[in-house]
Design an enzyme around this catalytic site. Structure first.
Site, PDB file in Angstrom:
ATOM      1  CB  VAL A   1      -0.936   0.010   1.224  1.00 23.24           C
ATOM      2  CG1 VAL A   1      -1.764   1.289   1.251  1.00 23.24           C
ATOM      3  CG2 VAL A   1      -1.851  -1.214   1.207  1.00 23.24           C
TER       4      VAL A   1
ATOM      5  N   GLY B   1      -6.710   1.079   6.441  1.00 20.38           N
ATOM      6  CA  GLY B   1      -7.608  -0.036   6.176  1.00 20.38           C
ATOM      7  C   GLY B   1      -7.553  -0.579   4.765  1.00 20.38           C
TER       8      GLY B   1
ATOM      9  N   GLY C   1      -5.089  -2.098   3.108  1.00 13.97           N
ATOM     10  CA  GLY C   1      -4.476  -3.416   3.024  1.00 13.97           C
ATOM     11  C   GLY C   1      -5.444  -4.513   3.441  1.00 13.97           C
TER      12      GLY C   1
ATOM     13  CD  GLU D   1       7.546 -15.906  -1.773  1.00 13.33           C
ATOM     14  OE1 GLU D   1       8.727 -16.150  -2.049  1.00 13.33           O
ATOM     15  OE2 GLU D   1       6.738 -15.414  -2.604  1.00 13.33           O
TER      16      GLU D   1
END
Length: 453
Positions: free
Chosen positions: A251, A259, A261, A283
């Site tokens: 982001v 908020g 993300g 990952e």
């Protein structure tokens, strides 16, 4: 007889021989990177500063620049076209034993073709490429976050500072448009994403999920601004399914901690459920991302009806037993059938579900102070069982003894059988495990605060 004075040339030679070797200047100390959204912000002292993960690998591996006195590098990165311009000033430059760093080559290792040498040309990109994002995403698929009942959710309920003009667009990276967009974003990946290995832009198994915000300008034209993105890899899963792995998420700095993300992650979860993939993995998640992920998943699990019975039973058992006085501390694991059900229905992996399960148990303990010692014992027991001790032992072999070894793994719950050799080592291991437990408990408390205030 007077003493002969050394010549001026010899004095200069001596002084040069004892001149101080160039110690260099750390790149992070002389480089300032700002993200700007208009040409008026270029040169503005209060422009949004970007803090790179690190710059070491781009400057001869030691993160230093040599050969310059009074060096200052100001880099402006456009959040409209993602071009960059570097303003470089210095008092003087000379080789003082370490050479002179090629600044242009070093910066191009980060910014590549996005680096614009002419400032006027850079300023022009704010107008000439103002529709870059809109044109690129026009070939993508617009996704909408859905609630568990299948209805489109009001984005205001999931974002602290977003309106209904926020959209997520999915693009296959192997296409020209998606590859072009990601190529523009690679410098931000290198600077701001931990691990920072760019994805393969010609591999069609990569998918780019782009978070944008639409705004109408004074001419009633729709402008699209990129807020963030995530890269997802689609693995094949036998026999006829796939697994999604989230590899990168970013982001942009102006929109972090608002908020966005979490919203982007909700959309990806919805895609995983709607397409009935096997599961959704991440990952090498960093601590903050794992916090956001757990907040999202804990909220989803609270609305998942099959979990209620097992959750109540686990909490009741913890409240009933004085675990800290027992020799064998139960792990209070969820039933295997529930683990499978959560994976099938919510696409949450077993490892992630167990982390969220601990949060659910914590939330069910009231008053928490009365049961805190026993709860910490449960967490400590899981951490101890999760930690696998290994040792290298000598075995008879027909091969080179220095090149042959066997790895011995102690059975779960029998970590004490493997001797570490030194009491100090045991103490250090105990301290490390205690720190892991404390960190985990603190993380659970932060999730509770974020989800339930």
């Amino acid at each position: 007889m007077g003493k002969k004075q050394p010549s001026t040339a010899k004095l200069k030679k001596v002084r040069r021989g004892f001149s101080k070797i160039d110690a260099g200047v750390k790149a992070k100390e002389c480089i300032k990177i700002s993200l700007v959204s208009s040409k008026e912000e270029v040169g503005y002292a209060d422009s949004l500063r970007v803090n790179p993960v690190d710059l070491y690998s781009f400057f001869d591996g030691d993160g230093k620049i040599y050969g310059y006195q009074g060096l200052q590098i100001t880099i402006w990165v456009s959040s409209i076209s993602f071009h960059a311009y570097a303003d470089i000033t210095f008092e003087s430059k000379s080789d003082r034993g370490k050479g002179i760093t090629d600044l242009k080559a070093a910066l191009q290792r980060i910014f590549a073709e996005t680096l614009v040498e002419n400032k006027h040309e850079f300023l022009q990109t704010f107008s000439t490429e103002s529709n870059l994002i809109r044109s690129i995403i026009s070939s993508g698929e617009i996704l909408n976050y859905k609630t568990s009942n299948g209805n489109i959710a009001d984005s205001n309920s999931h974002l602290k500072a977003a309106n209904s003009d926020v959209e997520v667009v999915r693009m296959v990276v192997g296409t020209t448009a998606a590859g072009h967009l990601y190529s523009r974003l690679i410098p931000l990946v290198l600077l701001l994403v931990d691990g920072r290995i760019p994805i393969d832009v010609i591999d069609p198994r990569w998918e780019l999920y782009v978070l944008i915000q639409k705004k109408t300008d004074r001419q009633d034209d729709i402008q699209c601004r990129l807020l963030g993105f995530t890269a997802i890899y689609r693995f094949y899963h036998y026999p006829d399914s796939s697994r999604l792995q989230l590899s990168q998420m970013l982001v942009l700095p102006p929109y972090q901690h608002q908020g966005y993300g979490g919203y982007l992650l909700e959309v990806i979860n919805d895609v995983a459920v709607a397409e009935d993939v096997y599961d959704l993995t991440v990952e090498r998640p960093l601590d903050y991302f794992q916090h956001v992920r757990s907040c999202v998943d804990v909220s989803r699990l609270f609305d998942f009806d099959p979990i209620e019975g097992a959750f109540i039973q686990a909490v009741s058992r913890l409240k009933r037993d004085i675990l800290s006085k027992k020799i064998h501390i139960p792990r209070l694991m969820p039933p295997s059938s529930l683990i499978d059900d959560v994976r099938r229905s919510l696409k949450i992996t077993k490892k992630q579900f167990i982390k969220c399960w601990e949060v659910l148990i914590y939330l069910g303990l009231d008053p928490i102070d009365e049961y805190m010692e026993d709860f910490v014992s449960v967490i400590s027991n899981r951490v101890e069982n999760h930690h696998i001790l290994k040792r290298v032992i000598e075995v008879p072999s027909d091969y080179d003894q220095e090149m042959s070894f066997v790895t011995h793994r102690s059975p779960a719950g029998e970590g004490g059988i493997v001797q570490m050799g030194l009491n100090q080592t045991n103490l250090e291991e105990q301290l490390r495990q205690r720190q892991l437990v404390d960190k985990r408990v603190e993380g659970i408390k932060l999730i509770e605060l974020a989800v339930f205030g």
